[in-house]
Design a protein around this motif. Structure first.
Motif, short mmCIF file in Angstrom:
data_model
loop_
_atom_site.label_atom_id
_atom_site.label_comp_id
_atom_site.label_asym_id
_atom_site.label_seq_id
_atom_site.Cartn_x
_atom_site.Cartn_y
_atom_site.Cartn_z
N GLN A 142 0.80 -1.22 0.00
CA GLN A 142 0.00 0.00 0.00
C GLN A 142 0.82 1.26 0.00
N GLY A 143 2.15 1.16 0.12
CA GLY A 143 2.97 2.35 0.11
C GLY A 143 2.90 3.08 1.44
N THR A 144 3.48 4.27 1.49
CA THR A 144 3.47 5.07 2.71
C THR A 144 2.93 6.44 2.39
N PHE A 145 2.69 7.22 3.40
CA PHE A 145 2.08 8.54 3.23
C PHE A 145 3.19 9.57 3.15
N LYS A 146 3.29 10.23 2.00
CA LYS A 146 4.34 11.21 1.79
C LYS A 146 3.84 12.59 2.18
N LEU A 147 4.59 13.26 3.04
CA LEU A 147 4.21 14.59 3.47
C LEU A 147 4.62 15.62 2.43
N SER A 148 3.74 16.57 2.17
CA SER A 148 4.04 17.65 1.24
C SER A 148 4.50 18.87 2.01
N LYS A 149 5.48 19.58 1.46
CA LYS A 149 5.95 20.83 2.07
C LYS A 149 5.32 22.04 1.40
N ASP A 150 4.33 21.82 0.55
CA ASP A 150 3.64 22.90 -0.15
C ASP A 150 2.91 23.77 0.87
N PRO A 151 3.20 25.09 0.94
CA PRO A 151 2.52 25.94 1.91
C PRO A 151 1.02 26.05 1.66
N ALA A 152 0.59 25.77 0.43
CA ALA A 152 -0.84 25.83 0.10
C ALA A 152 -1.47 24.44 0.10
N PHE A 153 -0.82 23.50 0.81
CA PHE A 153 -1.29 22.11 0.79
C PHE A 153 -2.77 21.98 1.14
N ALA A 154 -3.18 22.56 2.26
CA ALA A 154 -4.56 22.40 2.73
C ALA A 154 -5.56 22.95 1.72
N ASP A 155 -5.27 24.12 1.17
CA ASP A 155 -6.19 24.73 0.22
C ASP A 155 -6.31 23.89 -1.05
N LYS A 156 -5.17 23.36 -1.53
CA LYS A 156 -5.20 22.56 -2.75
C LYS A 156 -5.92 21.23 -2.53
N VAL A 157 -5.71 20.62 -1.37
CA VAL A 157 -6.42 19.38 -1.05
C VAL A 157 -7.93 19.62 -1.03
N ALA A 158 -8.35 20.69 -0.34
CA ALA A 158 -9.78 21.00 -0.26
C ALA A 158 -10.37 21.25 -1.64
N ASP A 159 -9.61 21.95 -2.49
CA ASP A 159 -10.08 22.27 -3.84
C ASP A 159 -10.29 21.01 -4.68
N ILE A 160 -9.27 20.14 -4.70
CA ILE A 160 -9.33 18.96 -5.57
C ILE A 160 -10.30 17.91 -5.03
N VAL A 161 -10.26 17.67 -3.73
CA VAL A 161 -11.19 16.70 -3.15
C VAL A 161 -12.63 17.18 -3.34
N GLY A 162 -12.85 18.48 -3.27
CA GLY A 162 -14.18 19.02 -3.53
C GLY A 162 -14.66 18.71 -4.94
N LEU A 163 -13.74 18.77 -5.91
CA LEU A 163 -14.09 18.41 -7.28
C LEU A 163 -14.49 16.94 -7.39
N TYR A 164 -13.77 16.08 -6.66
CA TYR A 164 -14.06 14.65 -6.73
C TYR A 164 -15.39 14.31 -6.07
N LEU A 165 -15.64 14.88 -4.89
CA LEU A 165 -16.81 14.51 -4.12
C LEU A 165 -18.07 15.26 -4.54
N ASP A 166 -17.91 16.49 -5.01
CA ASP A 166 -19.08 17.29 -5.36
C ASP A 166 -18.74 18.18 -6.55
N PRO A 167 -18.61 17.59 -7.74
CA PRO A 167 -18.21 18.38 -8.91
C PRO A 167 -19.29 19.39 -9.28
N PRO A 168 -18.90 20.54 -9.85
CA PRO A 168 -19.89 21.53 -10.27
C PRO A 168 -20.89 20.93 -11.25
N GLY A 169 -22.13 21.36 -11.16
CA GLY A 169 -23.17 20.79 -12.01
C GLY A 169 -22.85 20.92 -13.48
N SER A 170 -22.99 19.84 -14.22
CA SER A 170 -22.78 19.72 -15.68
C SER A 170 -21.33 19.94 -16.11
N ALA A 171 -20.43 20.14 -15.15
CA ALA A 171 -19.02 20.33 -15.51
C ALA A 171 -18.32 18.98 -15.68
#
Length: 364
Positions: A142-171
């Protein structure tokens, strides 16, 4: 039995290592031959063992990974290891090995060597294997969990996971990346044991005919894949593929998940995005390719079509990849993303806390 790239590498290392017995090397070859699709009766002949012995080592590998190929001696005292060292090993198992080790993942032996060296407490790889089994940990799978040093990590995770779980209508949401330097390998048959050249320490010969680069985009909603093989991985090649990937969705809002490589942000790409305002880029955090769903698909095509294939030329390799994509799209299967952004960020915070504790304990 299918093997990941890491499992395949680990087993092949056992077949050539001077630090393990010839018996362990033979057991590793048994697993490799079985993964190639050979019949068990043929494997028994190749390995010079009985058919039940083949079943024995395949079963032990399925249960315990490479650690299961090492015969354990009955009886003997149980290793006494402190709770601190146990916690230390469990925390290390869940993160990527430190950069100074040069490792991409932990094995029982590398973990035992690292902990013995850094803590001064000797532990064996058998003890590590038992601890992992006790806690259901399988880093080799299963691999291991790699930590990111990206200062915008939290914002980018929220953005992309939001697309996966609740994509904009018809997009349309596309997960896009490239798999580089795929080798066209012509594999010969493995040598029979009686012909095995121990000075060469190998079981296969390889003839390399060149490489190709695979661009691919996964439609997150439908599971369909658009792919293209190109000789060079550069800005113009990326832009040409981007146009191909979005073409079927003309007139719709298109969200593209990808990493922030220089080839993805060239002036030509930026100009094209400005001229096509319906296309929006969403960059994954630095060092977090696991957040891009196309990586899952790359793993599947690698296991099923590329890793153990025989390709007499780059053209044959490219035809194989194209045929696989065509077959995949006859019955596409979207991947179900389940982890929320909060769950991912909580795991990151827990991992960071564990690392801080390890550092503090090692500096006392």
């Amino acid at each position: 039995m299918e093997l990941t790239a890491d499992q395949d590498d680990e087993l092949r290392a056992l077949t050539t290592s001077s630090e393990v017995s010839a018996a362990v090397g033979t057991r590793a070859r048994i697993v490799l031959w079985h993964a190639e699709g050979r019949m068990k009766k043929d494997i028994a002949v190749l390995a010079g063992v009985s058919r039940p012995t083949v079943d024995l080592w395949l079963g032990r590998y399925a249960a315990d990974g490479a650690a299961g190929l090492f015969a354990t001696k009955p009886g003997g005292p149980r290793e006494q290891v402190s709770a601190d060292v146990r916690s230390h090993v469990l925390a290390l198992t869940r993160v990527t090995p430190p950069a100074e080790t040069g490792l991409s993942h932990w094995s029982t032996r590398t973990m035992a060597d690292y902990v013995t060296r850094t803590t001064g407490t000797p532990i064996s790889h058998h003890w590590v294997a038992n601890l992992w089994r006790e806690h259901g940990l399988k880093p080799q799978k299963q691999g291991t969990f790699k930590l990111s040093k990206d200062p915008a990590f939290a914002d980018k995770v929220a953005d992309i996971v939001g697309l996966y779980l609740d994509p904009p209508g018809s997009a349309v949401v596309l997960s896009l990346d490239e798999k580089t330097q795929i080798q066209a390998l012509d594999r010969t048959q493995p040598l029979l044991p009686i012909e095995f050249d121990r000075s060469e320490q190998r079981t296969h010969d390889y003839v390399r005919h060149g490489t190709t680069n695979l661009f691919a985009a996964l439609n997150v909603g439908t599971g369909e894949v658009v792919g293209d093989c190109v000789p060079s991985r550069n800005g113009p090649a990326f832009l040409a593929f981007l146009k191909k990937a979005v073409a079927p969705h003309a007139g719709r809002e298109i969200h593209v998940v990808l990493d922030n490589l220089s080839t993805h942000t060239t002036p030509d790409v930026k100009a094209w995005l400005a001229a096509n305002p319906n296309v929006h880029f969403h960059f994954t955090p630095t060092g977090s390719s696991w957040l891009n769903q196309i990586e899952t698909w790359f793993g599947i095509i690698t296991r099923q079509a590329i890793r153990r294939g025989t390709f007499a030329s780059v053209q044959v390799l490219v035809r194989t990849i194209r045929a696989y994509i065509t077959s995949w799209n006859t019955d596409p299967r979207p991947f179900q993303w389940t982890a929320t952004a909060d769950e991912i960020l909580a795991k990151v915070r827990l991992t960071q806390l564990n690392i801080k504790k390890l550092v503090a304990n090692n500096t006392k």
